[in-house]
Enzyme design. Sequence first.
Site, PDB file in Angstrom:
ATOM      1  N   VAL A 214       0.818  -1.207   0.000  1.00 25.36           N
ATOM      2  CA  VAL A 214       0.000   0.000   0.000  1.00 25.36           C
ATOM      3  C   VAL A 214       0.854   1.258   0.000  1.00 25.36           C
ATOM      4  CG1 VAL A 214      -0.147   0.149   2.521  1.00 25.36           C
ATOM      5  CG2 VAL A 214      -2.025   1.050   1.123  1.00 25.36           C
ATOM      6  N   LYS A 215       2.093   1.144   0.446  1.00 30.80           N
ATOM      7  CA  LYS A 215       2.955   2.316   0.603  1.00 30.80           C
ATOM      8  C   LYS A 215       3.365   2.938  -0.726  1.00 30.80           C
ATOM      9  CE  LYS A 215       3.322   2.076   5.171  1.00 30.80           C
ATOM     10  NZ  LYS A 215       2.842   3.133   6.057  1.00 30.80           N
ATOM     11  N   ASP A 216       3.204   2.203  -1.835  1.00 28.34           N
ATOM     12  CA  ASP A 216       3.521   2.790  -3.137  1.00 28.34           C
ATOM     13  C   ASP A 216       2.716   4.061  -3.367  1.00 28.34           C
ATOM     14  OD1 ASP A 216       5.095   0.587  -3.521  1.00 28.34           O
ATOM     15  OD2 ASP A 216       3.934  -0.259  -5.171  1.00 28.34           O
TER      16      ASP A 216
END
Length: 453
Positions: A43-45
């Site tokens: 999700v950090k992308d």
Amino acid sequence: MEYAKDILGTIGNTPLVKLNKLTKDIDALVLAKVETFNPGNSVKDRMAVKMVEDAEADGRLKPGGTIIEGTSGNTGMGLALAAVVKGYKCIFVTTDKQSKEKVDILKAVGAEVIVCPTDVAPDDPRSYYSVSKRLGDETPNSWYVNQYDNPSNAVAHYEQTGPEIWRQTDGKVTHFVVGVGTGGTISGVGKYLKEQNPNVKVWGVDTYGSVFKKYHETGIFDQNEIYPYITEGIGEDILPENVDFDIIDGFTKVTDKDAAVFTRKLAKEEGIFVGNSAGSAIKGVLQLKEHFGPDDVVVVLFHDHGSRYVGKMFNDDWMRDRGFLEEEITTAADLIKGHKDKPLVTVMTEELVSHAIERMKAFKISQIPVKDVDGFVGSVDETDLFRAFVEDKAVADKPIKEVMGAPFPEVSKDATIDAVSKLITRDNEAVLVNLGAGKYHIITKHDIISAIQ
């Protein structure tokens, strides 16, 4: 032709997947937002690219610059992908708690990685918070990201993840459940969903050793809540500015063991190969089930991919060493499953005390059986040796037989755990288990404690 102009164009629009087996006792529709479909597998992308683009726009990040960040691994991966495409260098600071796979992946995409100790205070100069800030101050033409307090973190999820969930559920989402670390995901998604429907409930999943749950419920930042924990990616010993506690309806805490066990369950029972925080998240959903009804649509977000935890949660030996492996342990043989293939370390009666000390150091053990040509005749442990040294500083050059105690009791491999436990006392630190064919192994207090589920 249909194609993305670069890898960053593939971020987002991750699928919602219905959970079936693990949620069979929940009277609601439970959907997983599987963020591993992002190119950096987390999700950090989303927020990494948003933070980079916003920093470029206002001049904090200049051409040819160096991106510096403290990360548990996933934000670093997103930043590294952006850096590769846009032509920046990266220096990432992480902790020794993070999996080796995470460090290796960051290096694979060209980042420099610095590993700091986990068990230090945030303001300790050795902490990964302090080191990353210092590098940001000292490195020319650099930008220190600070995902914890960078508002672009939460904005990314307000602009992207929240609208996706709303659209994918046709506006029917009633509960959003997610692990909380920097706070960007829960705050950004939660804000968007509550703007669409103020009745949507937003639940945070915390871990033991983190301050979030108690702070949310009492407003007290309790230092006593802070202690080392194994779970990766969620929980904090600080209060990041990105955590908007007013948006969060409540927290539930998940143990390290449950997080690890349910990470494996997701793979084995749902076919979803995700990371450690996903195990926490689904266990959190199960702990919150009394809040859900038959008409509810519960969305739980899975942060990252299981490939980053192959050496940890998906490794039987790692799980067994921490007492996390769900296996039946009833006999003496069961207690030594994790190390039965290792040789039993012994010392002979005529060897010097210094030899026993060297073996204790080399094998990181606290007690050793003593043998002669006929078999086991005694034992030594670190307490005996310490007392002997206090009485006689020259004890290291004396033979073991002069300081050894009584031999450890012996049991058969079929002896019950209860029978073994009764033999370990203040005066007796271990038990020898006879495995047959002349082979023995040792059971210590540590083995007994590790078996407690």
